[in-house]
Write a protein that holds these residues in place. Structure first.
Motif, PDB file in Angstrom:
ATOM      1  N   ARG A 194      -3.776  -6.806   6.257  1.00  7.05           N
ATOM      2  CA  ARG A 194      -3.246  -5.591   6.890  1.00  7.05           C
ATOM      3  C   ARG A 194      -4.364  -4.638   7.295  1.00  7.05           C
ATOM      4  NH1 ARG A 194       2.271  -5.745   6.238  1.00  7.05           N
ATOM      5  NH2 ARG A 194       2.977  -7.268   4.704  1.00  7.05           N
ATOM      6  N   ASP A 195      -5.567  -5.178   7.421  1.00  6.27           N
ATOM      7  CA  ASP A 195      -6.718  -4.487   8.011  1.00  6.27           C
ATOM      8  C   ASP A 195      -7.145  -3.246   7.247  1.00  6.27           C
ATOM      9  OD1 ASP A 195      -8.769  -4.293   9.879  1.00  6.27           O
ATOM     10  OD2 ASP A 195      -7.612  -2.974  11.185  1.00  6.27           O
ATOM     11  N   ILE A 196      -7.161  -3.340   5.926  1.00  4.91           N
ATOM     12  CA  ILE A 196      -7.649  -2.202   5.142  1.00  4.91           C
ATOM     13  C   ILE A 196      -9.147  -2.016   5.325  1.00  4.91           C
ATOM     14  CG2 ILE A 196      -8.243  -3.438   3.012  1.00  4.91           C
ATOM     15  CD1 ILE A 196      -6.463  -0.027   3.342  1.00  4.91           C
ATOM     16  N   MET A 197      -9.845  -3.080   5.739  1.00  2.00           N
ATOM     17  CA  MET A 197     -11.304  -2.989   5.834  1.00  2.00           C
ATOM     18  C   MET A 197     -11.753  -2.010   6.913  1.00  2.00           C
ATOM     19  SD  MET A 197     -12.606  -4.816   3.446  1.00  2.00           S
ATOM     20  CE  MET A 197     -14.325  -5.051   3.924  1.00  2.00           C
ATOM     21  N   THR A 198     -10.977  -1.837   7.976  1.00  2.00           N
ATOM     22  CA  THR A 198     -11.396  -0.928   9.052  1.00  2.00           C
ATOM     23  C   THR A 198     -11.499   0.513   8.561  1.00  2.00           C
ATOM     24  OG1 THR A 198     -10.512  -2.355  10.791  1.00  2.00           O
ATOM     25  CG2 THR A 198     -10.824  -0.030  11.340  1.00  2.00           C
ATOM     26  N   PRO A 199     -10.429   1.099   8.011  1.00  2.00           N
ATOM     27  CA  PRO A 199     -10.597   2.471   7.502  1.00  2.00           C
ATOM     28  C   PRO A 199     -11.515   2.542   6.284  1.00  2.00           C
ATOM     29  CG  PRO A 199      -8.416   1.621   6.909  1.00  2.00           C
ATOM     30  CD  PRO A 199      -9.022   0.638   7.859  1.00  2.00           C
ATOM     31  N   LEU A 200     -11.571   1.472   5.511  1.00  2.00           N
ATOM     32  CA  LEU A 200     -12.407   1.475   4.307  1.00  2.00           C
ATOM     33  C   LEU A 200     -13.884   1.570   4.680  1.00  2.00           C
ATOM     34  CD1 LEU A 200     -11.859   1.242   1.259  1.00  2.00           C
ATOM     35  CD2 LEU A 200     -12.278  -1.206   1.434  1.00  2.00           C
ATOM     36  N   VAL A 201     -14.308   0.774   5.656  1.00  2.00           N
ATOM     37  CA  VAL A 201     -15.708   0.810   6.090  1.00  2.00           C
ATOM     38  C   VAL A 201     -16.021   2.146   6.754  1.00  2.00           C
ATOM     39  CG1 VAL A 201     -17.386  -0.225   7.664  1.00  2.00           C
ATOM     40  CG2 VAL A 201     -15.906  -1.693   6.298  1.00  2.00           C
TER      41      VAL A 201
END
Length: 672
Positions: free
Chosen positions: A120-127
């Motif tokens: 669910r693309d948590i890495m985009t806001p996380l990075v």
């Protein structure tokens, strides 16, 4: 073991870094529908225009998801997509609580939830959040208000690094994104904060230890400045147990990066790593816990006297203040929960550091053999060609030989690591256990003390398999060790006999008996003791423990088969192994039992007489078709390529062994 990629990791370290979350007071009687309604209500509040409402909803979710049964209700309502954007919310407090909720969700939810987060693309806001934190972390504060903001930035960075650690440990796609976005540079930046923010530095060290293990793509990102930071942490004087924990974790990272160390410095680097581990293991955890409890009692009495609350200080010694702590933190404080008691924190840091140190030594003394169920050995004879072809076709390799570099071997011995590992295999200190049982806030240390013992027993298994026996003290040292393990298993009754203990103890006993048998050193455990222990182990739900049990019986039986007047004992052993080979649901365990039968009954008059008496030939002929059928039907679906190699070899040897037993039967018929 590939941290961040493999689901079959032997150890899963858990940081002792608290979040702002506290366990909710929700009772066990809450219904599923109530949980669903509560989840829906909180997720709806995440969309509120009020920052305070959004913050409250995030904090509530952070509390609730520490109860595993609640997590599905949030996942079904797409909680991850709801929380993700709040990592970049205009309110810093919302960012912090959203990160805390996602951290707790990833920690308590395990591999599946981490996978879902990456999907669910948590890495985009996380990075993106990590990069924002990076910009602010090293900015100079202009006023006291800026100091507060800076502290909040560090808290947010701490939560963010923890989420990264969890998802990278569980998901290869997350690890690839971590590599591509050069997140390691920012995590190193967080590590540099250790003089002022140890909590953030410890989280960064956990993350680094995870992402640097077996990750060649990351190696190019580790520059001289990063290595210098790691060295600085290792060389800093440790004045607290939290600093000891940090150094232990950094030592693990340095070990993972040893190929990046110039060749002329490698021996010094290995020695520095082993020095840190040795210092951590030198601490007597039981005595340290007693000391910390005395310090806490003295501090509380002094504080109470100074504030004229003598009665409260005295009541604490009777457990009343401890009862208040219990009410705040739950029956056993969680690694996710804040612990205001500094002495308790320090005691926990020591135990976690010792556990981490032992896990590192296990990995140092570990070849690239398959880890599933610890069934690392080939069966009695050479690999069959079909097994070899299958492994090569799958791009795999057969098991590596057990070996240590001379530098590692020397460093282990120079820092007395085997001796210190042996000391940690003893049951936890009785006085320390009594303290932990009496004070509810300290009870969670009991589990941590037992975990240290279990890791030490597993570590002992690997040391016996990898280190030159003469350098450990030779035959007399092995016999003393056998006596020690006998006392752990058969004599002491206080210690835990749960699944983890049985797995670790059976692993150590197995390695010891195999080593003694190979060296021709007389066994110290009686056959009755070994059978009793094995019978307890085969009741375990853990397949690794059952594999250890049949291997232990196999080694004992093969030694007895070379002696005189052992037919009766061999008959009992044969019937025991046949029962496992016939009834165990795991093919790996059943195959191990068959392999043990081959070892026990392959040679010798006593073994031949016992085989005839228990009708071993007829029993194996009944087992053979069912075993072959199970391999065909369940093999590829349930077992790894390496396990299938061993099972295929057992199948081949079973056919050969049946032929051998037919010749034994003929010989005995001719005698009659």
């Amino acid at each position: 073991m590939i941290m961040g990629k493999s689901r079959a990791r032997r150890f899963k370290p858990v940081a002792f870094t608290p979040t702002a979350a506290v366990k909710p007071a929700a009772g066990p009687g809450d219904s599923e529908s109530t949980e669903s309604l509560h989840a829906e209500e909180l997720l709806h509040k995440l969309q509120s225009p009020s920052a305070e409402v959004r913050e409250f909803a995030c904090a509530s979710i952070s509390k609730l998801v520490q109860q595993k049964q609640v997590i599905p209700a949030f996942l079904q309502r797409d909680a991850i997509r709801c929380l993700g954007p709040l990592l970049l919310d205009k309110s810093m407090s919302v960012r912090e609580t959203a990160a805390g909720a996602l951290r707790n969700l990833s920690t308590c939810g395990g591999f599946e939830v981490c996978d879902d987060m990456v999907t669910r693309d948590i890495m985009t806001p996380l990075v993106a959040l990590l990069r924002e934190c990076s910009v602010r972390l090293d900015s100079e504060p202009e006023s006291n208000s800026k100091d507060a903001t800076k502290n909040q930035v560090e808290d947010i960075a701490n939560q963010t690094v923890n989420i990264l650690w969890n998802v990278c440990e569980s998901n290869s796609k997350a690890l690839n994104i971590f590599n591509k976005e050069n997140c390691v540079e920012i995590v190193i930046q967080c590590l540099r904060k250790f003089p002022s923010d140890l909590e953030l530095a410890v989280s960064a060290a956990y993350c680094l230890q995870t992402v640097t293990e077996d990750n060649p793509e990351l190696m190019a990102s580790i520059d001289a400045s990063a290595l210098q930071t790691l060295e600085t942490v290792l060389m800093t004087s440790a004045t607290t147990m939290e600093m000891r924990l940090l150094q232990t974790l950094v030592a693990g990272t340095v070990w993972n990066l040893k190929d990046r160390i110039p060749p002329f410095s490698q021996a010094d680097t290995i020695n520095a790593v082993l020095r840190i581990l040795s210092e951590v293991l030198s601490q007597d955890a039981g005595q340290f816990i007693i000391k910390m409890k005395e310090t806490e009692s003295s501090r509380l009495r002094t504080a109470a006297i100074e504030s004229e609350e003598d009665e409260a200080a005295l009541n604490e010694e009777d457990g009343m203040v401890e009862g208040n702590v219990k009410e705040q933190n739950g029956d056993n404080f969680s690694d996710l929960n804040p612990v205001s008691n500094e002495e308790l924190r320090q005691a926990s840091f020591l135990l976690v550091a010792q556990k981490s140190a032992l896990e590192m030594i296990v990995n140092m003394c570990c070849s690239d053999e398959p880890s599933d169920d610890d069934w690392e050995e080939l069966s009695s004879s050479d690999e069959s060609e079909s097994c070899l072809e299958k492994s090569l076709a799958d791009g795999g390799q057969l098991m590596s030989p057990l070996c240590l570099s001379s530098e590692v071997h020397s460093a282990l011995l120079n820092h007395f690591i085997p001796k210190k590992v042996l000391e940690k295999t003893r049951f936890p200190d009785a006085a320390a256990l009594q303290i932990c049982r009496h004070y509810s806030a300290w009870k969670a240390l009991i589990t941590k003390m037992s975990t240290v013992q279990h890791r030490a027993l597993t570590c002992l298994h690997n040391i016996l398999s990898m280190v030159d026996i003469e350098s450990l003290g030779g035959a007399s040292a092995l016999q003393e060790l056998a006596q020690h393990l006998s006392e752990l298993i058969f004599i002491q009754t206080d210690g835990p006999k749960q699944e983890d203990f049985l797995e670790a103890a059976s692993s150590a006993v197995r390695a010891l008996l195999q080593t003694m048998a190979f060296r021709g050193i007389p066994q110290c455990m009686t056959s009755e003791q070994v059978m009793s222990f094995a019978e307890a182990c085969v009741q375990s739900s853990n397949a690794s423990t059952r594999v250890n049990a049949v291997s232990i019986i196999g080694v004992t039986g093969s030694v007895l088969a070379k002696g005189d007047n052992t037919t009766e004992t061999l008959e009992r052993i044969g019937n025991f192994l046949l029962g496992i080979a016939t009834n165990d649901l795991s093919l790996v365990v059943a195959g191990g039992a068959l392999d043990a039968i081959f070892d026990v009954f392959a040679d010798g008059d006593e073994a031949e007489k016992a085989a005839v008496e228990i009708k071993l030939l007829q029993a194996l002929k009944k087992i053979q078709p069912a075993f072959k059928s199970k391999i065909r039907k369940e093999g590829r679906e349930k077992y790894s390529t390496d396990q299938l190699c061993v099972l295929d070899n057992v199948r081949t040897n079973l056919r050969r062994f049946i032929s051998y037993l037919e010749s034994v039967e003929k010989k005995y018929k001719n005698r009659i």
